[in-house]
Write a protein that holds these residues in place. Sequence first.
Motif, PDB file in Angstrom:
ATOM      1  N   GLY A  81      17.301  -9.818 -11.976  1.00 13.67           N
ATOM      2  CA  GLY A  81      18.733  -9.808 -12.284  1.00 13.67           C
ATOM      3  C   GLY A  81      19.512 -10.705 -11.333  1.00 13.67           C
ATOM      4  N   LEU A  84      19.180 -14.175 -12.350  1.00 10.14           N
ATOM      5  CA  LEU A  84      19.335 -14.418 -13.781  1.00 10.14           C
ATOM      6  C   LEU A  84      20.294 -15.561 -14.110  1.00 10.14           C
ATOM      7  CD1 LEU A  84      17.919 -12.835 -16.093  1.00 10.14           C
ATOM      8  CD2 LEU A  84      20.149 -11.831 -16.586  1.00 10.14           C
ATOM      9  N   PRO A 114      12.996   4.935  -8.351  1.00 15.04           N
ATOM     10  CA  PRO A 114      14.328   4.303  -8.323  1.00 15.04           C
ATOM     11  C   PRO A 114      14.372   2.849  -8.797  1.00 15.04           C
ATOM     12  CG  PRO A 114      14.064   5.662  -6.381  1.00 15.04           C
ATOM     13  CD  PRO A 114      12.740   5.701  -7.103  1.00 15.04           C
ATOM     14  N   SER A 121      13.640  -6.622 -21.051  1.00 12.42           N
ATOM     15  CA  SER A 121      14.978  -6.843 -21.619  1.00 12.42           C
ATOM     16  C   SER A 121      15.738  -7.868 -20.809  1.00 12.42           C
ATOM     17  CB  SER A 121      15.790  -5.545 -21.609  1.00 12.42           C
ATOM     18  OG  SER A 121      15.554  -4.802 -22.748  1.00 12.42           O
TER      19      SER A 121
ATOM     20  N   GLY B  81      24.754 -10.710 -15.311  1.00 12.55           N
ATOM     21  CA  GLY B  81      23.488 -10.855 -14.577  1.00 12.55           C
ATOM     22  C   GLY B  81      23.712 -10.803 -13.074  1.00 12.55           C
ATOM     23  N   LEU B  84      24.062  -7.362 -12.014  1.00  8.31           N
ATOM     24  CA  LEU B  84      23.083  -6.429 -12.581  1.00  8.31           C
ATOM     25  C   LEU B  84      22.422  -5.521 -11.544  1.00  8.31           C
ATOM     26  CD1 LEU B  84      22.340  -6.228 -15.615  1.00  8.31           C
ATOM     27  CD2 LEU B  84      20.140  -7.216 -15.006  1.00  8.31           C
ATOM     28  N   ALA B  85      22.076  -6.062 -10.388  1.00  7.62           N
ATOM     29  CA  ALA B  85      21.362  -5.254  -9.398  1.00  7.62           C
ATOM     30  C   ALA B  85      22.214  -4.062  -8.961  1.00  7.62           C
ATOM     31  CB  ALA B  85      20.972  -6.121  -8.202  1.00  7.62           C
ATOM     32  N   HIS B  88      22.339  -1.592 -11.675  1.00  9.09           N
ATOM     33  CA  HIS B  88      21.111  -0.787 -11.609  1.00  9.09           C
ATOM     34  C   HIS B  88      21.280   0.350 -10.595  1.00  9.09           C
ATOM     35  CE1 HIS B  88      16.799   0.145 -11.165  1.00  9.09           C
ATOM     36  NE2 HIS B  88      17.069   0.191  -9.882  1.00  9.09           N
ATOM     37  N   ARG B  91      23.571   2.957 -11.989  1.00 10.05           N
ATOM     38  CA  ARG B  91      22.859   3.769 -12.979  1.00 10.05           C
ATOM     39  C   ARG B  91      22.061   4.854 -12.277  1.00 10.05           C
ATOM     40  NH1 ARG B  91      17.567   3.476 -15.884  1.00 10.05           N
ATOM     41  NH2 ARG B  91      16.907   1.714 -14.604  1.00 10.05           N
ATOM     42  N   ARG B  92      21.360   4.477 -11.201  1.00  8.18           N
ATOM     43  CA  ARG B  92      20.557   5.456 -10.460  1.00  8.18           C
ATOM     44  C   ARG B  92      21.439   6.467  -9.741  1.00  8.18           C
ATOM     45  NH1 ARG B  92      15.731   5.958 -12.616  1.00  8.18           N
ATOM     46  NH2 ARG B  92      14.727   3.944 -12.898  1.00  8.18           N
ATOM     47  N   ASP B 118      22.175 -13.688 -24.557  1.00  7.42           N
ATOM     48  CA  ASP B 118      22.037 -12.386 -25.206  1.00  7.42           C
ATOM     49  C   ASP B 118      22.544 -11.305 -24.249  1.00  7.42           C
ATOM     50  OD1 ASP B 118      21.309 -10.060 -26.433  1.00  7.42           O
ATOM     51  OD2 ASP B 118      19.227 -10.651 -26.794  1.00  7.42           O
ATOM     52  N   SER B 121      20.989  -7.678 -24.406  1.00  4.86           N
ATOM     53  CA  SER B 121      19.689  -7.483 -23.754  1.00  4.86           C
ATOM     54  C   SER B 121      19.859  -7.239 -22.271  1.00  4.86           C
ATOM     55  CB  SER B 121      18.803  -8.725 -23.936  1.00  4.86           C
ATOM     56  OG  SER B 121      18.099  -8.654 -25.120  1.00  4.86           O
ATOM     57  N   ILE B 122      20.711  -8.053 -21.663  1.00  6.53           N
ATOM     58  CA  ILE B 122      20.918  -7.904 -20.220  1.00  6.53           C
ATOM     59  C   ILE B 122      21.546  -6.545 -19.932  1.00  6.53           C
ATOM     60  CG2 ILE B 122      22.042  -8.909 -18.202  1.00  6.53           C
ATOM     61  CD1 ILE B 122      22.108 -11.602 -19.755  1.00  6.53           C
ATOM     62  N   SER B 124      21.439  -3.848 -21.621  1.00 10.90           N
ATOM     63  CA  SER B 124      20.670  -2.655 -22.000  1.00 10.90           C
ATOM     64  C   SER B 124      19.844  -2.107 -20.842  1.00 10.90           C
ATOM     65  CB  SER B 124      19.767  -2.969 -23.196  1.00 10.90           C
ATOM     66  OG  SER B 124      18.719  -3.826 -22.797  1.00 10.90           O
ATOM     67  N   ALA B 125      19.520  -2.946 -19.864  1.00  9.93           N
ATOM     68  CA  ALA B 125      18.709  -2.475 -18.736  1.00  9.93           C
ATOM     69  C   ALA B 125      19.478  -1.548 -17.802  1.00  9.93           C
ATOM     70  CB  ALA B 125      18.166  -3.673 -17.950  1.00  9.93           C
ATOM     71  N   GLY B 389      19.384   2.922  -5.987  1.00 11.46           N
ATOM     72  CA  GLY B 389      18.405   2.311  -6.886  1.00 11.46           C
ATOM     73  C   GLY B 389      17.443   1.359  -6.205  1.00 11.46           C
TER      74      GLY B 389
END
Lengths: 521, 521
Positions: A81, A84, A114, A121, B81, B84-85, B88, B91-92, B118, B121-122, B124-125, B389
Amino acid sequence: MSGEMNGARSLVRTLIDSGVEVCFTNPGTSEIHFVAALDAEPEMRAILGLFEGVVTGAADGYARMAAKPACTLLHLGPGLGNGLANLHNARRARVPLVNIVGEHATYHRHLDAPLTSDIKSIASAVSGWIRTSQDAQSVAKDGAEAVAAAYGPPGQVATLILPANTAWDAPGVPVQRIAPQTPPAPDDARVGDIARVLKDAGESASILMNGPVLSEEGLSLASRISVATGARLLTDTFVTRMARGAGRPVVWRVPYLGEEAAELLEGTRHLVLVGTKAPVSFFAYPGKPSELTPQGCTVHTLAEPAEDGLAAMAALVEALGATKVAPALADELRPDLPSGALDPKKIAQVVAHLLPENAIVMNEAATAGRPVPGFTAKSAPHDWMDLMGGAIGQGMPAATGAAVACPDRKVLCLQADGSAMYTVQALWTQAREELDVTTVIFSNRRYAILEMEYSRVGAGEPSAATRSLFDLSRPDLDWVGLARSMGVEGVRASTAEELARGLERGLRESGPYLVEAVLGG
Amino acid sequence: MSGEMNGARSLVRTLIDSGVEVCFTNPGTSEIHFVAALDAEPEMRAILGLFEGVVTGAADGYARMAAKPACTLLHLGPGLGNGLANLHNARRARVPLVNIVGEHATYHRHLDAPLTSDIKSIASAVSGWIRTSQDAQSVAKDGAEAVAAAYGPPGQVATLILPANTAWDAPGVPVQRIAPQTPPAPDDARVGDIARVLKDAGESASILMNGPVLSEEGLSLASRISVATGARLLTDTFVTRMARGAGRPVVWRVPYLGEEAAELLEGTRHLVLVGTKAPVSFFAYPGKPSELTPQGCTVHTLAEPAEDGLAAMAALVEALGATKVAPALADELRPDLPSGALDPKKIAQVVAHLLPENAIVMNEAATAGRPVPGFTAKSAPHDWMDLMGGAIGQGMPAATGAAVACPDRKVLCLQADGSAMYTVQALWTQAREELDVTTVIFSNRRYAILEMEYSRVGAGEPSAATRSLFDLSRPDLDWVGLARSMGVEGVRASTAEELARGLERGLRESGPYLVEAVLGG
């Protein structure tokens, strides 16, 4: 232990045998066996980036100049990521690039620890080829196929996901290089048709190019065609890599702004595409067209990006009977050094005056850099690379990778300040690897492009609150301080004289150097 | 123009009415109408980050302390992107967070302009909820649903993709807040069963907790249960937010290293889960178990993360007849200030001694920070947040967001140097917004965790070449220089006395400050 022919070592061995010699990386625990394998296989050069955006951007710059892939080594989904955006840029540049993305051991994944995430994806948004290795025995073969896939044609990002146990299990089975596919030449009929069109169309035809055709050889062919037929030579707004300067043909680029592009393309009745597609505006704007091909203009594709544009151009020269035609090459024309407080034009003049022969120019200078292509068109011969995917933060990493690929050439990185902050960590890698990169920061202390775009999208006049979101002052960034803190010397310039002095020093001495060119200061 | 009730403005209005008051952003052209709408709706505070990892990490830290979502505003797939990290990590952490991701106009997408990718797709993670708005009339409703979805339960990342024309078209139709779902309390039978187990099990039972139950109220309930039954109180290795220090119950955290975790859990016959799941090792290691629940131990789930852990604990106290039991609260115990050259233990002692009452501690101190939780367990009462995470680069951004959420509290960011480099741009936002964050950089100049993990994964002894990939020296990073270059004052400390002096200054004065604690220097 690290000498054992496990999955990881078989992969590294196979990558080397496939011509991959450089691994840009920021590894983690799940990648440690790959790292350990580097000890046993010293032909692979490992280069650390302090952030994965540096790693992937460097791999892009490397691929453009080495004309072959480096590999990255990334830490699971989050590492991918972080890399990316520059993988997106690499995808748009159509360069070959092999990602190795570490993953939890196959039996560990279902526990949803974790760092577990859906790597596929994430990878799918940037990769033309994705595979997850299933066991140590197939890792090397997967790697060889990844390299072959990366070559395309056209070049693309190939992502191999490497579960930790497929790296540490033994035996790994190294395999031979798999020859990549060669790009097909377009068929004779198409070449013949386009030759006939160009003969008739004269100056109402334009040839729009990108990709490998922008090499010295390709441009020489293009110039013969232009001289023979009157067709104009154009490139996309941004080019992956282009031979420019004195002794090369002069080619116009389609401007970034749709209205300027429309002006340039007005009157074009036939547009011939080589290694690119018909031009579209970067963004949509209310009430403005997104497609830039003029009405009534016929588009002819001489070579798709996946085809051999060079061979197609050679065939076209042949079909036009222009093999003996001399290409029109630019005489050297360097602007004089300006003086006084800096503005974008003066920066461009200083750069154009001092640009050394055979330099590699990485351009992410954005709004303040707009005068540079014009002023450098007849500077000393050089290679030029642009940000291809619009995802800012590619310039300094790509300059880093280009310097790794070409240790004997000077890399000049023309870098907007806002974009530079995205992957500022690249400077540290330049210092560690003693790379020969001189960076000019175009320090206008704002996202100038957004100020411009604000009115263009019909949003009216920004208020003070809105304007502050486009503003990089409060506090000002100290670029010389940032560079020094990462081991790169530099100097601040507010006048053309100071810029010339700083740039001269950077270009004269070996190793990384940074000049902050302060605009409107 | 910006005052018009177009899609963008209807979305901003609806977000505000749904309780979303802060927008962390780095916008681009496709997001300009959202930016323009902020002018018309000044109740939304927009905060600029110079990189999207700062933006998303700040939204995580904000959500933890505000207990409600901020929104982000991100520039298409690459902007997402870049963030994203830390999404993530969010999310955790199971925090509520609303992403607004700009996208090309719906009619522009098929042209595949450079920034097209897309996005779904990115997204969705990291996202529990994703939607692409279809037109200006539905944007506001989409936004209200995104906010409700972000609350979960449990909290999650909701991503709304906003094509540019759905933002600029009119009319937009603001909608009312949509009430989020309330988390269900677990049923009485389950509570009764667990009460019986705990009564019999005594000290052979452990209660493993994470999430909202780690508030002062939840821990007080947990302590009553522990006092009444003898059950041990544990948390996961990393906690989203936890009330700690003098006057709060002392709770043990499961150690990061599997072998130490196994030691702590040995003898546990019954493991009761509240807001978490059974413990697993962070990574797989050859020949070592991935699951950390001891053999023969029965796992009981009192409350899933999506359930109301607080209500479940209250019901359990009731079922145990322990409502009158006094919780066991820690007396204040601050270590003396140490002296001499710094080591990780001395940093922990200085931090524990000086930690001010009601501070928010953001911990991403990694290997060098391991002694800190122990030494601060009985310091002045504070809230503690961990990286959830495993994707490094969350600490400084999350500290930034926490300071936005709690302007009256001091934020102390305990930050490993390698991780800090990932999102170093956070310091600039702290300077611009004058946020009350004191950062301690644990400057051991290496990825110490990878040195440790190298042997743990069975890779043997690293060579000099490998070791250089774990090494952040050559050149050393100058953290005080980096901070100053982004407008944050700071000082370097090599001794405990210097650290205490620097930390005292940072904690005493308002606004951002940084202390580089140099280890083994």
